[in-house]
Design an enzyme around this catalytic site. Structure first.
Site, PDB file in Angstrom:
ATOM      1  N   TYR A 127      -2.631  -0.209   9.903  1.00 24.38           N
ATOM      2  CA  TYR A 127      -2.797  -0.793   8.573  1.00 24.38           C
ATOM      3  C   TYR A 127      -1.507  -0.667   7.773  1.00 24.38           C
ATOM      4  O   TYR A 127      -1.018  -1.635   7.185  1.00 24.38           O
ATOM      5  CB  TYR A 127      -3.950  -0.098   7.836  1.00 24.38           C
ATOM      6  CG  TYR A 127      -4.011  -0.439   6.366  1.00 24.38           C
ATOM      7  CD1 TYR A 127      -4.343  -1.727   5.945  1.00 24.38           C
ATOM      8  CD2 TYR A 127      -3.728   0.516   5.396  1.00 24.38           C
ATOM      9  CE1 TYR A 127      -4.392  -2.051   4.587  1.00 24.38           C
ATOM     10  CE2 TYR A 127      -3.773   0.200   4.046  1.00 24.38           C
ATOM     11  CZ  TYR A 127      -4.104  -1.082   3.651  1.00 24.38           C
ATOM     12  OH  TYR A 127      -4.146  -1.394   2.316  1.00 24.38           O
ATOM     13  N   SER A 179       0.832  -1.204   0.000  1.00 21.32           N
ATOM     14  CA  SER A 179       0.000   0.000   0.000  1.00 21.32           C
ATOM     15  C   SER A 179       0.864   1.249   0.000  1.00 21.32           C
ATOM     16  O   SER A 179       1.960   1.271   0.582  1.00 21.32           O
ATOM     17  CB  SER A 179      -0.895   0.010   1.244  1.00 21.32           C
ATOM     18  OG  SER A 179      -1.539   1.254   1.402  1.00 21.32           O
TER      19      SER A 179
END
Length: 335
Positions: free
Chosen positions: A152, A127
């Site tokens: 995350y 990501s």
């Protein structure tokens, strides 16, 4: 060739599965179809996949070690495209254990399966969130990513580290892809493009973080899928001359690579909202607020390495992409 696509009921995974089957590959799609967001949307993505004879569905949780081991034993995959994960920056603040189960334990189960069944190439989702506190733009894969601002992001950085250790120890070719703000038809309901579209149509007020002074490298779904499928054919190899001192964090002496995958042209948040307003023909009710925990000010992908490896270059501009999203939303939800 037999390919495992995890997250097959997801936004990106369903599209990747279609693309691969169109190219003649057999796809085993894995998803636990959890209730993080509307299950009916996931089922609608799955429905046409299930009708294709080249697709086999496995409803399995990544964190179930025994089930995952059996999956790899039963199928003997050639390539694994691992897109399943617990997504969302803000949700990681409220429910951190879900990220440990899916993104850490689940990723380890994928690595173990690939190792024992001698998969030829593992491509997995990282990501752009890993860039965290970085301020130099565009973000390059040679940059340090040691300061994430959400759990995350930390799990995605961990995925890259875990993959490297398996590449080094077991000669497993791995490629990580740092996604930059993917949007388009069939998108996730927890992401801003979907939320803005839904709320504007319903006459609700949209929340605009950092008073609108934010930038995102919005990347259309079809461009993302093209990049994923192309990089699956570019298998990393060992580089005996590579050293930590002379190399970059995105490469290694092991068969290991990391790439950015984005449009390469950040858009101001207010300009993105204007495109949605234009496509809908409705002006949004707006609530301007401060930066939220876990958010970053700007994302901007340097995709030079990916282009050199694959020839990948995004084609869909913002106006075209937003219109496709809005048209799909109106049709799917009958509004």
């Amino acid at each position: 060739m037999k390919i495992l696509v995890t997250g097959a009921a997801g936004f990106i995974g369903s599209k990747v599965s279609f693309n691969l089957m169109e190219k003649g590959f057999n796809v085993i799609g894995l998803d636990c179809v959890n209730d993080y967001y509307d299950i009916s949307l996931k089922e609608a993505r799955l429905s046409p996949l299930l009708a294709n004879e080249k697709f086999t569905f496995e409803k399995t949780d990544l964190s179930d070690r025994e089930a995952m081991a059996l999956l790899f034993d039963d199928h003997q995959f050639d390539v694994v495209i691992h897109l399943a994960a617990q997504a969302g920056v803000r949700y990681s603040i409220d429910n951190p254990m879900a990220y440990a189960d899916s993104n850490l334990v689940g990723h380890l189960n994928i690595l173990e399966g690939c190792r024992h069944s001698k998969v030829k190439h593992l491509v997995y989702a990282s990501s752009s969130s890993v860039y965290g506190l970085n301020q130099k733009t565009p973000f390059g894969t040679s940059d340090s990513v040691d300061h994430p601002v959400s759990l995350y992001a930390a799990t995605k950085k961990s995925n890259e580290l875990m993959a490297h250790s398996y590449s080094h120890l077991y000669d497993l070719p791995t490629t990580g892809l740092r996604f930059f703000t993917v949007y388009g038809p069939w998108g996730r309901p927890d992401m801003a493009p979907f939320i803005f579209t839904k709320k504007i149509l319903e006459g609700q007020t949209i929340d605009i973080n950092n008073n609108g002074d934010m930038w995102r490298d919005f990347t259309y779904i079809d461009d993302i899928v093209e990049g994923i499928v192309r990089i699956a054919n570019v298998i990393p190899t060992r580089s005996e001359n590579w050293t930590v001192e002379s190399g970059t964090p995105a490469t290694s002496s092991a068969p290991y690579s990391v790439y950015n995958i984005g449009h390469g042209s950040p858009v101001n948040l207010m300009d993105f909202i204007k495109e949605i307003e234009s496509a809908l023909g409705i002006e949004a009710k707006k609530n301007f607020r401060e930066m939220q925990p876990g958010d970053v000010y700007k994302t901007y992908a340097d995709t030079t390495d990916l282009f050199e490896a694959t020839g990948y270059k995004p084609k869909v501009g913002l106006k075209e992409g937003v219109k496709a999203l809005v048209d799909w939303y109106r049709d799917f939800y009958k509004v």
